[in-house]
Design a protein around this motif. Structure first.
Motif, short mmCIF file in Angstrom:
data_model
loop_
_atom_site.label_atom_id
_atom_site.label_comp_id
_atom_site.label_asym_id
_atom_site.label_seq_id
_atom_site.Cartn_x
_atom_site.Cartn_y
_atom_site.Cartn_z
N ALA A 1 -7.63 -7.44 1.77
CA ALA A 1 -6.76 -6.69 0.85
C ALA A 1 -6.26 -7.54 -0.30
O ALA A 1 -5.72 -7.02 -1.27
N CYS B 1 7.14 -3.44 4.88
CA CYS B 1 5.81 -4.05 4.69
C CYS B 1 5.95 -5.33 3.88
O CYS B 1 6.61 -5.34 2.84
N CYS C 1 0.27 0.03 11.77
CA CYS C 1 -0.10 0.44 10.41
C CYS C 1 -1.62 0.58 10.30
O CYS C 1 -2.37 -0.24 10.84
N PRO D 1 -2.70 7.62 -0.41
CA PRO D 1 -4.03 7.15 -0.81
C PRO D 1 -4.81 8.14 -1.66
O PRO D 1 -5.52 7.76 -2.58
N ASN E 1 -3.41 -0.05 7.91
CA ASN E 1 -3.99 -1.12 7.10
C ASN E 1 -3.95 -2.48 7.79
O ASN E 1 -4.37 -3.48 7.21
N GLN E 2 -3.43 -2.54 9.03
CA GLN E 2 -3.15 -3.83 9.66
C GLN E 2 -4.38 -4.73 9.74
O GLN E 2 -4.33 -5.90 9.37
N CYS F 1 4.02 -4.55 10.67
CA CYS F 1 2.61 -4.17 10.53
C CYS F 1 2.07 -3.47 11.77
O CYS F 1 0.99 -2.87 11.71
N THR G 1 0.45 -6.99 0.64
CA THR G 1 -0.89 -7.48 0.93
C THR G 1 -1.11 -8.93 0.48
O THR G 1 -2.01 -9.60 0.96
N VAL H 1 -7.23 -4.69 8.05
CA VAL H 1 -7.72 -5.13 6.73
C VAL H 1 -6.80 -6.19 6.14
O VAL H 1 -7.27 -7.21 5.61
N CYS H 2 -5.48 -5.98 6.24
CA CYS H 2 -4.53 -6.95 5.68
C CYS H 2 -4.62 -8.29 6.39
O CYS H 2 -4.58 -9.35 5.76
N PRO I 1 0.83 -1.22 0.00
CA PRO I 1 0.00 0.00 0.00
C PRO I 1 0.85 1.26 0.00
O PRO I 1 1.97 1.28 0.51
N ALA J 1 2.05 2.38 3.42
CA ALA J 1 2.59 1.30 4.25
C ALA J 1 3.89 1.70 4.93
O ALA J 1 4.63 2.54 4.43
#
Length: 326
Positions: free
Chosen positions: A52, A24, A41, A163, A43-44, A38, A27, A46-47, A17, A20
């Motif tokens: 993801a 990282c 993060c 993003p 996004n942790q 992670c 995903t 979701v990953c 990402p 990230a």
């Protein structure tokens, strides 16, 4: 007995990402959301859930929109200030000189959108229609899309994280009504970061025909350009060739040429040999190139007898030959 720690596999750059943290795992990795890197993060969760790993919902829309674009060419350089946007503009004008060809220029240099100024359309705005955003047209067969058209003022700074940049590039590809294009030339910022990964990720199914890499002769530029070529190879982009910009200074009066940036390590030609890529040519520095960019006119049309114009046209012909379009 000494325990040897096995190196973790290198993640696919396209699966990391934009926001990230360092190290990282990507995903697509089994360690996504679970590795030490992670922790903390955004996004942790979701990953770790595996969500993801699914395909980006924008990809089918991009694929459908890009189905009517014959050639997609990236203009890249690891170094800033080497003339990517100027070359992109000349390439677009040269393609559009053939009235039978439809050409588009997409400016994804989000923090430094100079394409509207170079093409003389900085005061224009993007309009929406039932079929999507309409490009701004320089002439009937040359359309342009840039974040520069969306700013309240040319003085406004763009301060976006990954993003949001990713989202705008996605919109440029899936929401702009490009129509049937023979060539889409994509101007990129310096480096190998958010914008580059996003454009490759979204176009990987539609296909990128190749990248033209721009450099200047001095070693400080060549160092970053080596990394750009390495980036292309890691993400599977074909390098169409290398262009050396500002390879010398051409006096507008006497037409004599002098070196401004000394190629202490052999310049672009030597780099192309070492990296095993095509050397497309060298463009001398003509001060009228800057003047043309400031006034938004085609340098090729204004100064056809300049050695720089001849070099541009020769390079563009080589690009067409490599693509099989000559």
């Amino acid at each position: 007995m000494i325990a040897v720690q096995q190196a973790a596999p290198t993640p696919d750059p396209l699966s990391v990402p934009a926001n990230a943290p360092e190290h990282c795992p990507g995903t697509e990795s089994e360690l996504a959301g679970k590795a030490d890197a992670c922790a903390g993060c955004a996004n942790q969760e979701v990953c770790a859930s595996g969500q993801a790993r699914g395909p980006d919902p924008a990809l089918p829309l991009v694929r459908a929109r890009m189905a009517s674009v014959k050639r997609k060419i990236l203009v890249l350089s690891g170094k800033g200030g080497v003339g990517k946007s100027t070359f992109t503009a000349q390439l677009g004008w040269a393609f559009a000189a053939d009235e039978q060809l439809q050409t588009g220029i997409m400016d994804v240099d989000i923090c430094g959108p100079s394409i509207p100024t170079i093409l003389g359309i900085a005061s224009e705005q993007v309009h929406a229609s039932s079929s999507g955003w309409s490009p701004v047209y320089v002439q009937d067969n040359l359309g342009v899309m840039s974040v520069g058209f969306m700013l309240p003022s040319s003085k406004d700074a763009i301060m976006w994280r990954g993003p949001k940049k990713n989202g705008l590039i996605s919109q440029f590809l899936k929401d702009v009504d490009w129509g049937d294009l023979d060539y889409l030339v994509i101007d990129t910022p310096p480096g190998t970061s958010d914008e580059h990964l996003s454009i490759v990720q979204y176009l990987k199914e539609s296909g990128i025909d190749g990248a033209v890499v721009i450099t200047t002769p001095q070693e400080v530029a060549l160092q970053d350009v080596r990394r750009e070529i390495d980036f292309c190879r890691k993400v599977g982009i074909r390098v169409l060739g290398l262009v050396e910009n500002m390879s010398g200074f051409v006096c507008p009066n006497c037409k004599n040429e002098s070196q401004i940036f000394k190629p202490s390590t052999g310049g672009g030609r030597r780099l192309a040999q070492v990296m095993n890529v095509e050397f497309l040519g060298a463009v001398p520095l003509d001060p009228r190139i800057g003047k043309s960019a400031d006034y938004g006119v085609s340098f090729l049309d204004e100064y056809p007898d300049s050695p720089a114009s001849m070099a541009y046209l020769d390079i563009i012909h080589k690009i067409k030959e490599i693509l099989g379009d000559a």
